[in-house]
Design an enzyme around this catalytic site. Structure first.
Site, PDB file in Angstrom:
ATOM      1  N   TYR A 120     -15.185   8.473-110.219  1.00 42.18           N
ATOM      2  CA  TYR A 120     -14.056   9.126-109.918  1.00 42.18           C
ATOM      3  C   TYR A 120     -13.812   8.938-108.637  1.00 42.18           C
ATOM      4  O   TYR A 120     -14.490   9.625-107.812  1.00 42.18           O
ATOM      5  CB  TYR A 120     -13.701  10.372-110.639  1.00 42.18           C
ATOM      6  CG  TYR A 120     -12.372  10.991-110.459  1.00 42.18           C
ATOM      7  CD1 TYR A 120     -11.250  10.254-110.988  1.00 42.18           C
ATOM      8  CD2 TYR A 120     -12.151  12.063-109.551  1.00 42.18           C
ATOM      9  CE1 TYR A 120      -9.970  10.845-111.049  1.00 42.18           C
ATOM     10  CE2 TYR A 120     -10.777  12.791-109.658  1.00 42.18           C
ATOM     11  CZ  TYR A 120      -9.921  11.863-110.154  1.00 42.18           C
ATOM     12  OH  TYR A 120      -8.374  12.381-109.930  1.00 42.18           O
ATOM     13  N   ASP A 162     -18.001   7.725-101.240  1.00 38.18           N
ATOM     14  CA  ASP A 162     -17.116   8.737-101.681  1.00 38.18           C
ATOM     15  C   ASP A 162     -17.873  10.157-101.835  1.00 38.18           C
ATOM     16  O   ASP A 162     -18.554  10.262-102.672  1.00 38.18           O
ATOM     17  CB  ASP A 162     -16.360   8.586-103.125  1.00 38.18           C
ATOM     18  CG  ASP A 162     -15.252   9.607-103.170  1.00 38.18           C
ATOM     19  OD1 ASP A 162     -15.250  10.567-102.634  1.00 38.18           O
ATOM     20  OD2 ASP A 162     -14.560   9.195-104.228  1.00 38.18           O
ATOM     21  N   LYS A 205     -13.154  18.869-101.477  1.00 40.36           N
ATOM     22  CA  LYS A 205     -13.692  19.949-101.908  1.00 40.36           C
ATOM     23  C   LYS A 205     -14.396  20.856-100.922  1.00 40.36           C
ATOM     24  O   LYS A 205     -13.816  21.624-100.220  1.00 40.36           O
ATOM     25  CB  LYS A 205     -14.697  19.549-103.103  1.00 40.36           C
ATOM     26  CG  LYS A 205     -14.206  18.738-104.046  1.00 40.36           C
ATOM     27  CD  LYS A 205     -14.756  18.166-105.373  1.00 40.36           C
ATOM     28  CE  LYS A 205     -13.669  17.872-106.599  1.00 40.36           C
ATOM     29  NZ  LYS A 205     -13.937  16.535-106.680  1.00 40.36           N
TER      30      LYS A 205
HETATM   31  C1  LIG Z   1     -12.555  15.466-106.831  1.00 44.56           C
HETATM   32  C2  LIG Z   1     -13.000  14.090-106.439  1.00 44.56           C
HETATM   33  C3  LIG Z   1     -11.902  13.499-106.061  1.00 44.56           C
HETATM   34  C4  LIG Z   1     -10.578  13.692-105.876  1.00 44.56           C
HETATM   35  O1  LIG Z   1     -10.142  14.615-105.211  1.00 44.56           O
HETATM   36  P1  LIG Z   1      -8.878  15.420-105.411  1.00 44.56           P
HETATM   37  O2  LIG Z   1      -8.917  16.586-104.106  1.00 44.56           O
HETATM   38  O3  LIG Z   1      -8.960  16.009-106.848  1.00 44.56           O
HETATM   39  O4  LIG Z   1      -7.742  14.674-105.236  1.00 44.56           O
HETATM   40  C5  LIG Z   1     -12.211  11.940-105.450  1.00 44.56           C
HETATM   41  N1  LIG Z   1     -13.415  11.658-105.434  1.00 44.56           N
HETATM   42  C6  LIG Z   1     -14.862  12.270-106.115  1.00 44.56           C
HETATM   43  C7  LIG Z   1     -15.796  11.804-106.040  1.00 44.56           C
HETATM   44  C8  LIG Z   1     -14.233  13.564-106.582  1.00 44.56           C
HETATM   45  O5  LIG Z   1     -15.188  14.327-107.176  1.00 44.56           O
END
Ligand SMILES: *Cc1c(COP(=O)(O)O)cnc(C)c1O
Length: 423
Positions: free
Chosen positions: A142, A237, A265
């Site tokens: 994701y 990411d 996060k």
């Molecule tokens: C949570 C997440 C996102 C998206 O971040 P948001 O602050 O919810 O937009 C992108 N990449 C990874 C790996 C994530 O876990």
């Protein structure tokens, strides 16, 4: 009816699904979500006065535990000066310097407001820098909800049973190619299908949105090599892994140097912050220096920077936090694994450091397909039983458990007792 149920009835009338992010819904569970009143340390309290041991931890940001005093105080102090100026501030410089000085693969960094924005912007920078359009991502990873990334996008999308998203025109995902996690051959094949066209490979260096799927030996090294051979950039990411596996994230943990990194996060300590950074020549493509446009009215917000920088400085000054998280991970997830073995239940337990996931499947989980073999109905029963025992986890089979520094050995033992009872 509980207060949560009453609130949920009101919420669904005015908010789609009653929640402002689908992962909060108990859709896969068939109950009203618990509405939260407050949280402290490793505990979260719902509006009915129930206390739970929390393993969501706001999906990772609360690595030091909820309501951490130094962070709370930094927010109060910053807020006394005003909430936002929309102008340059000193703390943004401090944040950028702090990260760049401590993380060797980041020469420059830009703050945004979410992980979604960070990825969207990093991908744009990669395309601008390489002059290429195609992006390779992995099924089950994701990367936020921007159009181009909503292809085989893992947990949230998985649980709601929608493979992709409506409202995303085909044109937006035409340049997104999907490879198989932990399968370098699948990446090589895509590279060969589009020679000289791949701008970047983007990967969660530890898959944490299809449950937890650590990279196989040599997988990340192989990606680095394939990118170099094909003139593509490697984007890690690190929205979940950043400042969690180690201060320098998965890149430091596995010793791989990505070209660009995205954060979210933990970097905001609970405030809405994301960031992307990396090699200077790529980041100098970004406006106003370069031609890749990217902006944000509230980006680098002083309150958010105060919270985030306080957390990062604490983590940097207390490397023992990572050692302790590692030991706690071993205790919790290793303990869960042992329970499964003792009870001769064939479920899988994947974990790495403070991240872990129990998959209700007898197959080894190494990618999206094997993750999807999990029995979500069995998970739902387990989840409900755990909640009754006072353990608050993400309401989905395909989310990680997040340990924080505030989870004590006693609390972990209580959790293990609950698992023994509920599994
Ligand atoms: C949570 C997440 C996102 C998206 O971040 P948001 O602050 O919810 O937009 C992108 N990449 C990874 C790996 C994530 O876990």
């Amino acid at each position: 009816m509980t207060r949560s149920e009453v609130l949920f009835e009101r919420a669904v009338k005015r908010i789609p699904g009653g929640v402002n992010s689908p992962v909060r819904a108990y859709g896969a569970i068939g109950e009203a979500p618990r509405f939260i009143d407050r949280a402290d340390g490793c505990y979260i309290y719902d509006v009915d006065g129930n206390r739970y041991i929390d393993y969501i931890d706001s999906w990772g940001p609360m690595i030091l535990g909820h309501n951490f005093p130094a962070i709370r105080e930094s927010v109060v102090k910053a807020s006394e000066k005003g909430l936002s100026f929309g102008c340059a501030t000193e703390i943004e410089v401090e944040m950028a310097e702090f990260i760049c000085e401590r993380i060797p693969h980041i020469d420059m960094i830009r703050m945004v407001n979410s992980g979604t924005e960070a990825v969207m912007s990093a991908v744009r920078a990669a395309r601008g820098y390489t002059g290429r359009n195609k992006i390779i991502k992995f099924a089950g990873c994701y990367h936020g909800h921007s159009d181009a990334m909503l292809v085989s996008a893992g947990s949230g999308v998985m649980t709601s049973g929608v493979p992709d998203s409506a409202g995303v025109p085909e044109g937006c995902t035409r340049d997104t190619m999907t490879a198989v996690y932990n399968d370098l051959e699948s990446v090589r094949t895509l590279m060969e299908q589009a020679p000289g066209e791949v701008a970047a490979v983007i990967v969660e260096p530890v898959g944490a949105n299809m449950g937890v799927v650590p990279p196989a030996e040599g997988f990340l090294e192989g990606l680095r090599k394939l990118c170099d051979e094909n003139g593509a950039l490697l984007i890690f990411d690190e929205v979940i892994t950043g400042f969690r596996l180690a201060f320098g994230g998965a890149a430091e943990y596995f010793g791989i140097r990505p070209d660009l990194v995205t954060y979210g996060k933990i970097i905001g300590a609970g405030m809405p912050v994301g960031a992307y950074g990396g090699r200077r020549e790529i980041m100098e493509m970004v406006s106003p220096v370069g031609k890749v446009y990217q902006a944000g009215t509230l980006s680098g917000n002083p309150i958010a920077m105060a919270a985030g920088l306080t957390q990062l400085k604490y983590l940097d000054a207390h490397p023992e936090v990572y050692k302790e998280l590692s030991e706690k991970g071993q205790m919790l997830y290793g303990g869960m694994k042992k329970i499964l073995e003792e009870k001769e239940i064939p479920y899988r337990l994947n974990f790495i450091e403070s991240l872990g996931c129990m998959f209700f499947t007898s197959r080894e989980v190494v990618d999206y397909t094997s993750a999807k073999s999990a029995d979500t109905a069995a998970f739902a029963e387990y989840f409900k039983a755990m909640l009754k025992c006072g353990v608050h986890m993400a309401p989905s089979q395909f989310e990680a458990m997040f340990l924080s520094a505030a989870h004590t050995e006693t609390v972990i033992q209580e959790t293990l007792d609950a698992v023994k009872k509920c599994i």
